[in-house]
Design a protein around this motif. Structure first.
Motif, short mmCIF file in Angstrom:
data_model
loop_
_atom_site.label_atom_id
_atom_site.label_comp_id
_atom_site.label_asym_id
_atom_site.label_seq_id
_atom_site.Cartn_x
_atom_site.Cartn_y
_atom_site.Cartn_z
N ASP A 79 1.00 -39.42 75.26
CA ASP A 79 1.44 -40.61 74.52
C ASP A 79 0.52 -40.80 73.27
O ASP A 79 -0.71 -41.35 73.44
CB ASP A 79 1.35 -41.68 75.29
N GLY A 80 1.26 -40.31 72.16
CA GLY A 80 0.44 -40.66 71.03
C GLY A 80 -0.57 -39.44 70.76
O GLY A 80 -1.43 -40.01 69.76
N ILE A 81 -0.62 -38.37 71.41
CA ILE A 81 -1.73 -37.68 71.11
C ILE A 81 -1.49 -35.98 71.65
O ILE A 81 -0.47 -35.91 72.65
CB ILE A 81 -3.31 -38.03 71.80
N ALA A 82 -1.72 -35.02 70.77
CA ALA A 82 -1.30 -33.53 71.39
C ALA A 82 -2.27 -32.81 70.76
O ALA A 82 -3.15 -33.03 69.84
CB ALA A 82 -0.06 -33.33 70.61
N PHE A 83 -2.60 -31.51 71.47
CA PHE A 83 -3.48 -30.74 71.02
C PHE A 83 -2.66 -29.29 70.92
O PHE A 83 -2.01 -28.71 71.82
CB PHE A 83 -4.42 -30.28 71.76
N ARG A 84 -2.75 -28.39 70.06
CA ARG A 84 -1.93 -27.25 69.78
C ARG A 84 -2.43 -25.95 70.34
O ARG A 84 -1.65 -25.29 71.16
CB ARG A 84 -2.02 -26.62 68.17
N ASP A 85 -3.55 -25.83 70.87
CA ASP A 85 -4.46 -24.92 71.71
C ASP A 85 -5.46 -25.28 72.40
O ASP A 85 -6.03 -26.36 72.37
CB ASP A 85 -4.61 -23.58 70.90
N GLU A 86 -6.03 -24.54 73.25
CA GLU A 86 -7.38 -24.89 74.01
C GLU A 86 -8.52 -25.29 73.08
O GLU A 86 -9.30 -25.92 73.23
CB GLU A 86 -7.56 -23.75 75.09
N THR A 87 -8.58 -24.40 71.86
CA THR A 87 -9.70 -24.63 70.86
C THR A 87 -9.82 -25.89 70.37
O THR A 87 -10.74 -26.65 70.41
CB THR A 87 -9.71 -23.48 69.72
N GLU A 88 -8.61 -26.42 70.07
CA GLU A 88 -8.54 -27.72 69.56
C GLU A 88 -8.71 -28.58 70.52
O GLU A 88 -9.51 -29.57 70.30
CB GLU A 88 -7.13 -27.84 68.93
N PHE A 89 -8.31 -28.58 71.78
CA PHE A 89 -8.71 -29.40 72.72
C PHE A 89 -10.05 -29.59 73.30
O PHE A 89 -10.75 -30.63 73.25
CB PHE A 89 -7.94 -29.23 73.97
N ARG A 90 -10.75 -28.58 73.37
CA ARG A 90 -12.14 -28.61 73.37
C ARG A 90 -12.86 -28.98 72.15
O ARG A 90 -14.13 -29.71 72.62
CB ARG A 90 -12.70 -26.93 73.69
N GLN A 91 -12.48 -28.90 71.36
CA GLN A 91 -13.13 -29.64 69.99
C GLN A 91 -13.37 -31.05 70.22
O GLN A 91 -14.19 -31.68 69.91
CB GLN A 91 -12.59 -29.08 68.65
N PHE A 92 -12.14 -31.65 70.40
CA PHE A 92 -11.94 -33.02 70.81
C PHE A 92 -12.68 -33.61 71.91
O PHE A 92 -13.46 -34.65 71.82
CB PHE A 92 -10.31 -33.05 71.06
N LEU A 93 -12.90 -32.75 72.81
CA LEU A 93 -13.74 -33.19 74.12
C LEU A 93 -15.13 -33.22 73.26
O LEU A 93 -16.01 -34.24 73.98
CB LEU A 93 -13.67 -32.11 75.03
N LYS A 94 -15.69 -32.34 72.80
CA LYS A 94 -17.02 -32.41 72.18
C LYS A 94 -17.06 -33.53 71.01
O LYS A 94 -18.32 -34.08 71.15
CB LYS A 94 -17.23 -30.92 71.33
N ASP A 95 -16.22 -33.77 70.28
CA ASP A 95 -16.41 -34.82 69.24
C ASP A 95 -16.59 -36.21 69.95
O ASP A 95 -17.11 -37.04 69.64
CB ASP A 95 -15.33 -34.69 68.51
N TYR A 96 -15.76 -36.31 70.85
CA TYR A 96 -15.63 -37.62 71.69
C TYR A 96 -16.18 -37.78 72.97
O TYR A 96 -15.79 -38.68 73.74
CB TYR A 96 -14.00 -38.08 71.78
N GLU A 97 -17.07 -36.94 73.41
CA GLU A 97 -17.83 -36.85 74.58
C GLU A 97 -16.87 -36.94 75.65
O GLU A 97 -17.03 -37.81 76.73
CB GLU A 97 -18.67 -38.07 74.68
N GLY A 98 -15.69 -36.38 75.75
CA GLY A 98 -14.64 -36.34 76.77
C GLY A 98 -15.19 -35.76 78.14
O GLY A 98 -15.84 -34.88 78.05
N THR A 99 -14.32 -36.45 79.06
CA THR A 99 -14.53 -36.09 80.54
C THR A 99 -13.05 -35.90 81.18
O THR A 99 -12.38 -36.98 80.90
CB THR A 99 -15.57 -36.94 81.16
N VAL A 100 -12.91 -34.92 81.86
CA VAL A 100 -11.46 -34.50 82.28
C VAL A 100 -11.32 -34.74 83.58
O VAL A 100 -12.42 -34.17 84.53
CB VAL A 100 -11.21 -32.99 81.89
N PHE A 101 -10.51 -35.17 84.27
CA PHE A 101 -10.35 -35.44 85.48
C PHE A 101 -8.88 -34.80 86.05
O PHE A 101 -7.85 -34.77 85.09
CB PHE A 101 -10.20 -36.97 86.11
N LYS A 102 -8.74 -34.47 87.23
CA LYS A 102 -7.22 -34.14 87.83
C LYS A 102 -6.44 -35.32 87.53
O LYS A 102 -6.89 -36.07 87.84
CB LYS A 102 -7.51 -33.48 89.11
N GLY A 103 -5.14 -34.92 87.51
CA GLY A 103 -4.22 -36.03 87.16
C GLY A 103 -3.42 -36.46 88.31
O GLY A 103 -3.74 -35.97 89.60
#
Length: 279
Positions: A186-210
């Motif tokens: 909702d309001g966010i998208a990532f074209r590929d895995e590289t773009e997603f991993r860069q987002f996680l690095k920039d924003y100190e992201g933590t991923v959980f199972k949905g």
């Protein structure tokens, strides 16, 4: 117990909170007396040990959703109370030497008040019909001192993460080979895995199972943009990096506040505004 306030409002000070009401119906001494009586009743029935109807609550659910101005709506059977996450200003009336409320908003939860912790005193907003009775724009609003409590649902799904200081995204990961974004939310998208991993690095992201297959939940820092003249931007003592912002590559300098959970992007000023924050 809080000492009750005598004659908290005058006609003039109450008008300041009810400009529209005064314009339509003329706020009177009768309205002021009603409000002052309510303030005394509310404040003389409050305490730091027993949550009451009308008290405010910092409420956090298992999913990490944080509500800083929840409201104890009413008592329920079995010693529980009904709590409204995001209430409108409640109507009130006097009953059994205390107040009762009519609350709009949501959602509503049943909570054991014995599990609430006193935080501090705060101002709670209330309203009742004025001298003109139930009619359009006929309610008079006011505030009274009430306790602020805190309560967090047990067994949080995401540990320390809450929306009080973090952002949360629910993302769906595509599994087919069709064109389009690999991750979509909702309001966010990532074209590929590289773009997603860069987002996680920039924003100190933590991923959980949905909650279902191919869904993930991402908790991350909030975003802040600061626009500076090029000379000031150059003095920021961190390396420049390229990021795609507003679909265009741009040179930025990235600084993280690990206590406030914020990633700040310093950008070269090209517009009239200087500050953009994202919750």
């Amino acid at each position: 117990m809080l000492q009750k306030t005598k004659n908290k409002y005058t006609v003039e000070t109450l008008k300041a909170l009810n400009v529209s009401y005064d314009h339509d119906h003329r706020l009177t001494q009768e309205d002021t007396d009603m409000v002052n009586a309510y303030v005394e009743l509310i404040e003389e029935t409050r305490s730091e040990t027993t949550p009451q109807v009308g008290d405010r609550l910092i409420y956090t659910d298992r999913h990490g959703s944080h509500y800083g101005n929840a409201l104890i709506e009413k008592a329920q059977e079995g010693g529980l109370v009904s709590v409204c996450e995001e209430p409108y200003i409640p109507f009130l009336w006097k009953e059994d030497r205390n107040i009762r409320l009519s609350v709009s908003g949501g959602a509503f939860h049943s909570v054991n008040p014995q599990e609430m912790k006193f935080v501090r005193w705060t101002e709670g907003a209330f309203k009742d019909w004025g001298h003109c009775g139930a009619c359009a724009n006929g309610a008079v609003a006011f505030t009274a001192r009430v306790p602020l409590w805190s309560y967090s649902e047990p067994e949080p799904l995401y540990g320390k993460f809450t929306t009080e200081t973090y952002r949360r995204f629910y993302l769906h990961r595509k599994t087919d080979a069709d064109a389009g974004n690999l991750y979509q939310g909702d309001g966010i998208a990532f074209r590929d895995e590289t773009e997603f991993r860069q987002f996680l690095k920039d924003y100190e992201g933590t991923v959980f199972k949905g909650n279902w297959e191919n869904q993930i939940v991402v908790w991350c820092f909030r975003r802040e943009y600061v626009f500076l003249p090029s000379a000031e931007w150059a003095r920021i003592d961190v390396p420049a990096e390229e990021r795609r912002l507003n679909f265009h590559p741009e040179q930025v300098k990235i600084v993280k506040d690990m206590e406030k959970h914020t990633t700040c992007f310093y950008r070269i000023q090209s517009q009239n505004f200087q500050h953009i924050k994202s919750n």
